[in-house]
Scaffold this motif. Structure first.
Motif, PDB file in Angstrom:
ATOM      1  N   SER A 119      -3.109 -10.358  -8.682  1.00 62.14           N
ATOM      2  CA  SER A 119      -3.707  -9.567  -7.934  1.00 62.14           C
ATOM      3  C   SER A 119      -3.838  -8.104  -8.618  1.00 62.14           C
ATOM      4  O   SER A 119      -4.579  -7.340  -8.125  1.00 62.14           O
ATOM      5  CB  SER A 119      -2.882  -9.584  -6.578  1.00 62.14           C
ATOM      6  OG  SER A 119      -2.754 -10.815  -6.195  1.00 62.14           O
ATOM      7  N   ASP A 120      -3.109  -7.824  -9.304  1.00 56.88           N
ATOM      8  CA  ASP A 120      -3.110  -6.517  -9.995  1.00 56.88           C
ATOM      9  C   ASP A 120      -3.898  -6.485 -11.257  1.00 56.88           C
ATOM     10  O   ASP A 120      -4.136  -7.280 -11.876  1.00 56.88           O
ATOM     11  CB  ASP A 120      -1.607  -6.023 -10.252  1.00 56.88           C
ATOM     12  CG  ASP A 120      -0.795  -5.882  -9.277  1.00 56.88           C
ATOM     13  OD1 ASP A 120      -1.094  -5.648  -8.106  1.00 56.88           O
ATOM     14  OD2 ASP A 120       0.645  -6.055  -9.249  1.00 56.88           O
ATOM     15  N   ARG A 121      -4.143  -5.314 -11.485  1.00 55.95           N
ATOM     16  CA  ARG A 121      -5.143  -5.030 -12.666  1.00 55.95           C
ATOM     17  C   ARG A 121      -4.285  -4.243 -13.646  1.00 55.95           C
ATOM     18  O   ARG A 121      -4.003  -3.157 -13.701  1.00 55.95           O
ATOM     19  CB  ARG A 121      -6.424  -4.134 -12.333  1.00 55.95           C
ATOM     20  CG  ARG A 121      -7.650  -4.611 -13.289  1.00 55.95           C
ATOM     21  CD  ARG A 121      -8.601  -3.632 -12.606  1.00 55.95           C
ATOM     22  NE  ARG A 121      -9.719  -3.204 -13.456  1.00 55.95           N
ATOM     23  CZ  ARG A 121     -10.558  -3.876 -14.027  1.00 55.95           C
ATOM     24  NH1 ARG A 121     -10.914  -5.116 -13.331  1.00 55.95           N
ATOM     25  NH2 ARG A 121     -11.328  -3.632 -14.876  1.00 55.95           N
ATOM     26  N   TYR A 122      -4.101  -4.853 -14.922  1.00 58.35           N
ATOM     27  CA  TYR A 122      -3.222  -4.556 -15.857  1.00 58.35           C
ATOM     28  C   TYR A 122      -3.961  -4.115 -17.416  1.00 58.35           C
ATOM     29  O   TYR A 122      -3.299  -3.990 -18.324  1.00 58.35           O
ATOM     30  CB  TYR A 122      -2.139  -5.353 -16.496  1.00 58.35           C
ATOM     31  CG  TYR A 122      -0.886  -5.525 -15.272  1.00 58.35           C
ATOM     32  CD1 TYR A 122      -0.320  -4.431 -15.174  1.00 58.35           C
ATOM     33  CD2 TYR A 122      -0.640  -6.708 -14.627  1.00 58.35           C
ATOM     34  CE1 TYR A 122       0.826  -4.399 -14.230  1.00 58.35           C
ATOM     35  CE2 TYR A 122       0.269  -6.822 -13.779  1.00 58.35           C
ATOM     36  CZ  TYR A 122       0.761  -5.633 -13.458  1.00 58.35           C
ATOM     37  OH  TYR A 122       1.966  -5.807 -12.533  1.00 58.35           O
ATOM     38  N   GLU A 123      -5.346  -4.183 -17.032  1.00 60.50           N
ATOM     39  CA  GLU A 123      -6.232  -4.242 -18.147  1.00 60.50           C
ATOM     40  C   GLU A 123      -6.173  -2.630 -18.868  1.00 60.50           C
ATOM     41  O   GLU A 123      -6.908  -1.948 -18.649  1.00 60.50           O
ATOM     42  CB  GLU A 123      -7.554  -4.508 -18.099  1.00 60.50           C
ATOM     43  CG  GLU A 123      -7.814  -5.817 -17.427  1.00 60.50           C
ATOM     44  CD  GLU A 123      -9.115  -6.393 -17.209  1.00 60.50           C
ATOM     45  OE1 GLU A 123     -10.075  -5.444 -17.108  1.00 60.50           O
ATOM     46  OE2 GLU A 123      -9.295  -7.541 -16.780  1.00 60.50           O
ATOM     47  N   TRP A 124      -5.281  -2.356 -19.828  1.00 62.99           N
ATOM     48  CA  TRP A 124      -4.998  -0.774 -20.050  1.00 62.99           C
ATOM     49  C   TRP A 124      -5.869  -0.392 -21.442  1.00 62.99           C
ATOM     50  O   TRP A 124      -5.879   0.506 -21.824  1.00 62.99           O
ATOM     51  CB  TRP A 124      -3.592  -0.456 -20.231  1.00 62.99           C
ATOM     52  CG  TRP A 124      -2.728  -1.445 -21.014  1.00 62.99           C
ATOM     53  CD1 TRP A 124      -1.999  -2.373 -20.672  1.00 62.99           C
ATOM     54  CD2 TRP A 124      -2.589  -1.349 -22.567  1.00 62.99           C
ATOM     55  NE1 TRP A 124      -1.330  -2.995 -21.624  1.00 62.99           N
ATOM     56  CE2 TRP A 124      -1.417  -2.246 -22.771  1.00 62.99           C
ATOM     57  CE3 TRP A 124      -2.946  -0.533 -23.289  1.00 62.99           C
ATOM     58  CZ2 TRP A 124      -1.179  -2.416 -24.019  1.00 62.99           C
ATOM     59  CZ3 TRP A 124      -2.602  -0.678 -24.685  1.00 62.99           C
ATOM     60  CH2 TRP A 124      -1.678  -1.759 -25.183  1.00 62.99           C
TER      61      TRP A 124
END
Length: 168
Positions: free
Chosen positions: A141-146
Motif C-alpha cells: 500500500s505504501d510507496r517506497y520507490e526511492w
C-alpha cells in the motif's frame, strides 16, 4: 519483493534482455573448455534475475487490482525463484571454492540465504492475505520507490543499503 525500493527502474523490456543473454551464455559455455564453470554461474544468476527482475512490480500491480488469482500465481513464481536461487548458490559456491579460500563465502551464504528467507517471508505474507488471515499488505500500500534518477545509468552494489529501506 514487497517493498518496491527499486521498482522505479524495473523496465519490462529489461527482463527480455536477461532471457536473451541466457541463450548467449549457454552457447558460450560450450566453447569455454576448462572455464565452463564460469558460464554455469553466470547462467544460474541470469535465470534468477530473469525470473525475479519484475516480480515485485507484478505483485504490486496484482495487489492494487485486487487480483487474488494472479497473486496466488505469483506465489508460485516466488517458489520458482527460490529454486533458481538454490541452483545459483550451488554454481556460485562451486566457483568460489575453486577460485578462492573458504574465508568470505560466509558473506555470500548470508546474502543468498537471506534472500531465500526473505522471499519465503514475502510469499507467506501474500498467502496469509489470500487466506483472509491478514486484511491488507501495508508493504504494497505504501510507496517506497526511492531511487528515481532517470537521467543516469543505474548501478547500486551496496548490499547493506538495498536489503531494506531501514538501516541494517
Amino acid at each position: 519483493v514487497l517493498l518496491g525500493i527499486f521498482n522505479s527502474v524495473a523496465k519490462k523490456e529489461y527482463a527480455a534482455l536477461y532471457r536473451s543473454a541466457l541463450k548467449k551464455i549457454s552457447a558460450a559455455r560450450l566453447r569455454a573448455g576448462d572455464y565452463a564453470y564460469l558460464f554455469d554461474t553466470a547462467r544460474a544468476f541470469l535465470e534468477v534475475i530473469a525470473e525475479k527482475y519484475d516480480v515485485g512490480t507484478d505483485i504490486r500491480s496484482a495487489y492494487a487490482a485486487n487480483d487474488r488469482e494472479r497473486l496466488a500465481a505469483l506465489c508460485k513464481r516466488l517458489e520458482k525463484i527460490v529454486k533458481k536461487l538454490r541452483a545459483f548458490y550451488k554454481a556460485y559456491s562451486a566457483q568460489w571454492y575453486k577460485e578462492n579460500k573458504a574465508n568470505g563465502m560466509e558473506v555470500q551464504d548470508a546474502r543468498i540465504f537471506g534472500l531465500i528467507g526473505r522471499i519465503g517471508a514475502c510469499r507467506a505474507r501474500i498467502e496469509s492475505y489470500l487466506a483472509g488471515e491478514t486484511q491488507s499488505l501495508e508493504e504494497l500500500s505504501d510507496r517506497y520507490e526511492w531511487y528515481v534518477d532517470e537521467t543516469r545509468n543505474f548501478m547500486w552494489n551496496d548490499w547493506a543499503s538495498i536489503i531494506s529501506a531501514c538501516i541494517v
